[in-house]
Design an enzyme around this catalytic site. Sequence first.
Site, mmCIF file in Angstrom:
data_model
loop_
_atom_site.group_PDB
_atom_site.id
_atom_site.type_symbol
_atom_site.label_atom_id
_atom_site.label_comp_id
_atom_site.label_asym_id
_atom_site.label_seq_id
_atom_site.Cartn_x
_atom_site.Cartn_y
_atom_site.Cartn_z
ATOM 1 N N LYS A 42 2.369 -0.515 2.344
ATOM 2 C CA LYS A 42 0.898 -1.329 2.312
ATOM 3 C C LYS A 42 0.211 -1.485 1.359
ATOM 4 O O LYS A 42 0.300 -0.843 0.401
ATOM 5 C CB LYS A 42 0.354 -0.187 3.560
ATOM 6 C CG LYS A 42 -0.756 -0.791 4.436
ATOM 7 C CD LYS A 42 0.053 -1.237 5.651
ATOM 8 C CE LYS A 42 -1.006 -1.791 6.562
ATOM 9 N NZ LYS A 42 -0.412 -2.067 8.142
ATOM 10 N N GLY B 222 -9.269 -8.359 21.070
ATOM 11 C CA GLY B 222 -9.148 -9.341 19.995
ATOM 12 C C GLY B 222 -7.767 -9.888 20.266
ATOM 13 O O GLY B 222 -7.392 -10.211 21.377
#
Length: 352
Positions: free
Chosen positions: A80, A187
Amino acid sequence: MPLFDHPDFDDHEQVVFCSDAASGLRAIIAVHDTALGPALGGCRMWPYASDEEALRDALRLSRGMTYKSALAGLPLGGGKSVIIGNPRTDKSEALLRAMGRHVERLGGRYIVAEDSGTGVPDIKTMAQETTHVSGVVEKATASGGTRSGDPSPSTAYGVFVGLRAAVLHRLDRTDLEGLTVAIQGVGSVGGHLARYLAEAGAQLWVADIDEAQARRVADRVGATPVSADAIFDLEVDVFAPCALGAVLNDGTIPRLTCPVVAGAANNQLAEARHGQTLADRGILYAPDYVINAGGVIDVYHERAGYDHGRVMTHIERIADTLTEIFARADMERKPTAAVADRMARQRVGRAR
Ligand code: NAD
């Protein structure tokens, strides 16, 4: 705090602190583990209050990606990256290209994709400097059209099939007709999930801090909008967290009356002990990184040659993995999250 003593340091293979004075880039790339393959993971851009906060996020999220890819049966490791900055005001082409150059220097050990604060256009900008990108290719859809590289529809499909598996296990129901579901955050992923559930006949309540967004989704799928705070108190079959992390905590768990928690958000448990708290209340928790792996599966197939049918079939295996976790957790009287972590560590250990 020194890296090797950091509480979230988990023998990460490599942690790279990146800077570029000309563009103002300050970023961290964490490669947690590459035993199963190159470390694929999103690039988050966030106005972290401190370097320490950014490091913590990179360490935790990269480890989560190792576990996620391992249990999704992908030949990928976990990584990440985080860019320290406000995505609305600090993003520039120069900054994204500088980030791309840092990714390139890792020679393919880390593959970058979109995450909170970055989108497909940003990764395309990084791709001017590196080939080690994912989530940017236009993809075929079931209806014969195409859609952008955004993996959130696939994430939502994985959550849908995972939620169905949890409902079967806990409520012994094979269909979702009339099932009551509260979705927190509508969302990208929550919005698609609402559509899948509505099509399957579920009765929905939706909440979003963006109330206009909650109303829009509610109108589209025939759901009832509720306030962001009220969503925890509804008497429903399933609570589906699709907004923030740490949403399952000492304050919220006592308010839940649902028998199932199954949603897309990353890092839903505020602390590992909350897995036990949920189990003690008789709530079946679908571990977040298992149920939300549809996106990384989608992005992986982009690299392997994208075929819509094959991707959907792979995503459907999330239901089998969850069913195995639920059965083991029952047998061993352990929280589902602890069982998932152990299975993931075993898979990575075997690959080593
Ligand atoms: P998004 O930003 O598109 O949607 C999140 C929504 O949650 C927004 O509409 C926001 O207004 C709302 N929200 C924020 N705080 C809230 C609160 N306290 N109460 C109610 N609503 C709130 O993000 P997304 O891509 O849909 O991702 C949702 C979650 O799923 C995130 O935790 C993300 O890390 C995780 N996830 C996403 C993907 C993916 O493919 N997009 C993959 C894996 C995991």
